[in-house]
Design a protein around this motif. Structure first.
Motif, PDB file in Angstrom:
ATOM      1  N   GLU A 124      -6.118   3.325  12.490  1.00 51.51           N
ATOM      2  CA  GLU A 124      -6.681   4.144  11.375  1.00 51.51           C
ATOM      3  C   GLU A 124      -7.960   3.345  10.927  1.00 51.51           C
ATOM      4  O   GLU A 124      -8.211   2.282  10.960  1.00 51.51           O
ATOM      5  CB  GLU A 124      -5.837   4.236  10.137  1.00 51.51           C
ATOM      6  CG  GLU A 124      -6.590   5.128   9.215  1.00 51.51           C
ATOM      7  CD  GLU A 124      -5.502   5.412   8.102  1.00 51.51           C
ATOM      8  OE1 GLU A 124      -4.467   5.868   8.387  1.00 51.51           O
ATOM      9  OE2 GLU A 124      -5.835   5.381   6.802  1.00 51.51           O
ATOM     10  N   ARG A 167      -0.382   6.930   2.922  1.00 49.36           N
ATOM     11  CA  ARG A 167      -1.384   8.075   2.927  1.00 49.36           C
ATOM     12  C   ARG A 167      -0.903   9.246   3.529  1.00 49.36           C
ATOM     13  O   ARG A 167      -0.873   8.930   4.739  1.00 49.36           O
ATOM     14  CB  ARG A 167      -2.976   7.725   2.994  1.00 49.36           C
ATOM     15  CG  ARG A 167      -3.209   6.592   2.072  1.00 49.36           C
ATOM     16  CD  ARG A 167      -3.321   6.687   0.484  1.00 49.36           C
ATOM     17  NE  ARG A 167      -4.278   5.627  -0.148  1.00 49.36           N
ATOM     18  CZ  ARG A 167      -4.187   4.636  -0.551  1.00 49.36           C
ATOM     19  NH1 ARG A 167      -2.750   4.366  -0.891  1.00 49.36           N
ATOM     20  NH2 ARG A 167      -4.889   4.002  -1.199  1.00 49.36           N
ATOM     21  N   ALA A 180      -4.125  -5.379   1.156  1.00 47.77           N
ATOM     22  CA  ALA A 180      -3.725  -4.077   2.056  1.00 47.77           C
ATOM     23  C   ALA A 180      -4.997  -3.402   2.088  1.00 47.77           C
ATOM     24  O   ALA A 180      -5.183  -2.446   3.091  1.00 47.77           O
ATOM     25  CB  ALA A 180      -2.830  -3.507   1.602  1.00 47.77           C
ATOM     26  N   LEU A 181      -6.100  -3.791   1.583  1.00 46.05           N
ATOM     27  CA  LEU A 181      -7.261  -2.709   1.118  1.00 46.05           C
ATOM     28  C   LEU A 181      -8.521  -3.615   1.647  1.00 46.05           C
ATOM     29  O   LEU A 181      -9.322  -2.791   2.644  1.00 46.05           O
ATOM     30  CB  LEU A 181      -7.516  -2.341  -0.338  1.00 46.05           C
ATOM     31  CG  LEU A 181      -6.420  -1.511  -0.894  1.00 46.05           C
ATOM     32  CD1 LEU A 181      -6.665  -1.773  -2.392  1.00 46.05           C
ATOM     33  CD2 LEU A 181      -6.254  -0.177  -0.745  1.00 46.05           C
ATOM     34  N   LEU A 214       0.771  -1.182   0.061  1.00 50.38           N
ATOM     35  CA  LEU A 214       0.137  -0.194  -0.064  1.00 50.38           C
ATOM     36  C   LEU A 214       0.960   1.259  -0.021  1.00 50.38           C
ATOM     37  O   LEU A 214       1.966   1.335   0.633  1.00 50.38           O
ATOM     38  CB  LEU A 214      -0.999  -0.143   1.318  1.00 50.38           C
ATOM     39  CG  LEU A 214      -2.031   1.187   1.384  1.00 50.38           C
ATOM     40  CD1 LEU A 214      -3.323   0.888   0.514  1.00 50.38           C
ATOM     41  CD2 LEU A 214      -2.528   1.341   2.796  1.00 50.38           C
ATOM     42  N   ASN A 267      -2.990   0.131  10.631  1.00 46.28           N
ATOM     43  CA  ASN A 267      -3.831   0.703   9.801  1.00 46.28           C
ATOM     44  C   ASN A 267      -4.082  -0.526   8.734  1.00 46.28           C
ATOM     45  O   ASN A 267      -3.593  -0.916   7.749  1.00 46.28           O
ATOM     46  CB  ASN A 267      -3.097   1.764   8.917  1.00 46.28           C
ATOM     47  CG  ASN A 267      -3.796   2.072   7.621  1.00 46.28           C
ATOM     48  OD1 ASN A 267      -4.852   2.149   7.391  1.00 46.28           O
ATOM     49  ND2 ASN A 267      -3.033   2.659   6.790  1.00 46.28           N
ATOM     50  N   PRO A 268      -5.272  -1.340   9.101  1.00 44.73           N
ATOM     51  CA  PRO A 268      -5.578  -2.396   8.658  1.00 44.73           C
ATOM     52  C   PRO A 268      -6.296  -2.175   7.163  1.00 44.73           C
ATOM     53  O   PRO A 268      -6.761  -1.134   7.127  1.00 44.73           O
ATOM     54  CB  PRO A 268      -6.381  -3.066   9.723  1.00 44.73           C
ATOM     55  CG  PRO A 268      -7.119  -2.177  10.206  1.00 44.73           C
ATOM     56  CD  PRO A 268      -6.144  -0.980  10.288  1.00 44.73           C
ATOM     57  N   PRO A 269      -6.447  -3.480   6.423  1.00 44.37           N
ATOM     58  CA  PRO A 269      -7.310  -2.989   5.481  1.00 44.37           C
ATOM     59  C   PRO A 269      -8.702  -2.859   5.865  1.00 44.37           C
ATOM     60  O   PRO A 269      -9.212  -3.627   6.683  1.00 44.37           O
ATOM     61  CB  PRO A 269      -7.552  -4.346   4.849  1.00 44.37           C
ATOM     62  CG  PRO A 269      -6.200  -5.349   5.356  1.00 44.37           C
ATOM     63  CD  PRO A 269      -5.947  -4.680   6.576  1.00 44.37           C
ATOM     64  N   TYR A 270      -9.425  -1.797   5.463  1.00 43.70           N
ATOM     65  CA  TYR A 270     -10.922  -1.493   5.925  1.00 43.70           C
ATOM     66  C   TYR A 270     -11.691  -1.211   4.930  1.00 43.70           C
ATOM     67  O   TYR A 270     -12.849  -0.674   5.171  1.00 43.70           O
ATOM     68  CB  TYR A 270     -10.567  -0.353   7.006  1.00 43.70           C
ATOM     69  CG  TYR A 270     -10.007   0.943   6.550  1.00 43.70           C
ATOM     70  CD1 TYR A 270     -10.683   1.806   5.845  1.00 43.70           C
ATOM     71  CD2 TYR A 270      -8.776   1.371   7.378  1.00 43.70           C
ATOM     72  CE1 TYR A 270      -9.927   3.242   5.266  1.00 43.70           C
ATOM     73  CE2 TYR A 270      -8.160   2.577   6.702  1.00 43.70           C
ATOM     74  CZ  TYR A 270      -8.985   3.377   6.170  1.00 43.70           C
ATOM     75  OH  TYR A 270      -8.396   4.629   5.591  1.00 43.70           O
TER      76      TYR A 270
HETATM   77  N1  GLN Z   1      -6.880   4.931   2.849  1.00 44.48           N
HETATM   78  C1  GLN Z   1      -6.899   3.802   2.078  1.00 44.48           C
HETATM   79  C2  GLN Z   1      -7.902   4.171   0.950  1.00 44.48           C
HETATM   80  O1  GLN Z   1      -8.791   4.877   1.229  1.00 44.48           O
HETATM   81  C3  GLN Z   1      -7.291   2.602   2.575  1.00 44.48           C
HETATM   82  C4  GLN Z   1      -6.375   2.081   3.198  1.00 44.48           C
HETATM   83  C5  GLN Z   1      -6.617   0.831   4.212  1.00 44.48           C
HETATM   84  O2  GLN Z   1      -7.627  -0.059   3.934  1.00 44.48           O
HETATM   85  N2  GLN Z   1      -6.134   0.616   5.200  1.00 44.48           N
HETATM   86  O3  GLN Z   1      -7.596   3.948  -0.388  1.00 44.48           O
END
Ligand code: GLN
Length: 282
Positions: free
Chosen positions: A237, A94, A206-207, A91, A183-186
């Motif tokens: 996060e 950001r 990662a997403l 990833l 900051n896990p996949p979310y």
């Molecule tokens: N912030 C990322 C995005 O919106 C997502 C990162 C995550 O899943 N940790 O693309």
């Protein structure tokens, strides 16, 4: 062709391809090819490009026109004032994630043990190790590709971080930390179907946080209690819509939740400090 002409042509080409900030990206790509500062290019716009420089620039513009992220093309990005290598398989850090890093730094004192779960490029772990001297930083990721990039970034930035291949806490049995960040996949299922073209180049691992995006918050919240020292904190996060759901998980498993917004005014970080009465639930 002069640098100015090449930039104008590339800017138009990228704009046609739907690239946001086309002119800006064109100048960063040309600066990368010429090993120059993007600002110097503007100052020295009459500089002529050699055939090789033009060919190298065209190749990068082709990649960007195909919507490959700028950061993968130039191979690096900035985070917390440091420079991180990034490439396919990790990833891209950001700017919003700096909110989580800054909160972590506010809570750290020398001698504390810190864990970063799902470190990816190592952005959080390396920044913490560099900016909180005297802390003992461990970072885990399930991806070997990510760990290789993260190790490279620790070395590049002169940070001492212990890296372990681990699916969340799997390889850390019996270990405790004073601060756990993640900051896990979310991203939820619906949003995964509508990602920007650039984000599709980034690893799904990662997403994607499962159907409702909360899979990793559930798992980490449930397991973190056993790995937090008394008074230790867990900081996540989150996606902008996830504050209430993740706060409820923290409240059930760790302690009273708190939350912070990012510079765009969206909820971006939630956390909790481990409370005594939660100790036995973990
Ligand atoms: N912030 C990322 C995005 O919106 C997502 C990162 C995550 O899943 N940790 O693309």
């Amino acid at each position: 062709m002069t640098a100015r002409e090449a930039l104008r042509a590339a800017g138009a080409r990228l704009a046609d391809a739907g690239v946001p900030n086309a002119a800006h990206d064109a100048s960063l790509l040309l600066a990368h090819v010429l090993h120059e500062d993007a600002l110097m290019l503007r100052v020295r716009g009459e500089r002529a490009l050699t055939a090789q420089e033009q060919a190298a620039f065209d190749a990068l513009v082709d990649r960007r026109a195909a919507r490959e992220p700028l950061q993968y093309i130039v191979g690096e990005t900035g985070f917390m004032g440091l420079t991180f290598a990034v490439r396919s398989g990790v990833l891209i850090p950001r700017p919003d994630t700096e909110i989580l890093c800054e909160e972590a730094l506010r809570r750290l004192a020398p001698g504390m043990r810190v864990l970063d779960i799902g470190t990816g490029s190592g952005a959080l772990a390396v920044s913490i190790a560099r900016h909180a001297p005297g802390c003992d930083v461990t970072a885990v990721d399930v991806s070997e590709t990510a760990l290789a990039v993260a190790r490279e970034n620790a070395q590049r930035n002169g940070a001492t971080v212990r890296f372990e291949k681990s699916d969340c806490f799997q390889a850390l049995s019996g270990e405790t930390f004073d601060l756990i960040v993640s900051n896990p996949p979310y991203i939820d299922g619906e949003e995964m179907a509508q990602l920007m073209p650039e984000v599709r180049f980034e690893p799904e691992l990662a997403l994607s946080g499962g159907g409702d995006g909360l899979d990793f918050y559930r798992r980490i919240s449930r397991e973190a209690g056993a790995h937090l020292s008394e008074g230790g904190a867990l900081l996540f996060e989150i996606g902008w819509k996830q504050k209430d759901a993740v706060s409820a998980l923290l409240s059930a498993h760790i302690g009273a939740p708190f939350a912070m917004k990012d510079y765009g005014g969206n909820w971006r970080v939630v956390g909790a400090v481990k409370e005594r009465e939660h100790a036995s639930q973990a």
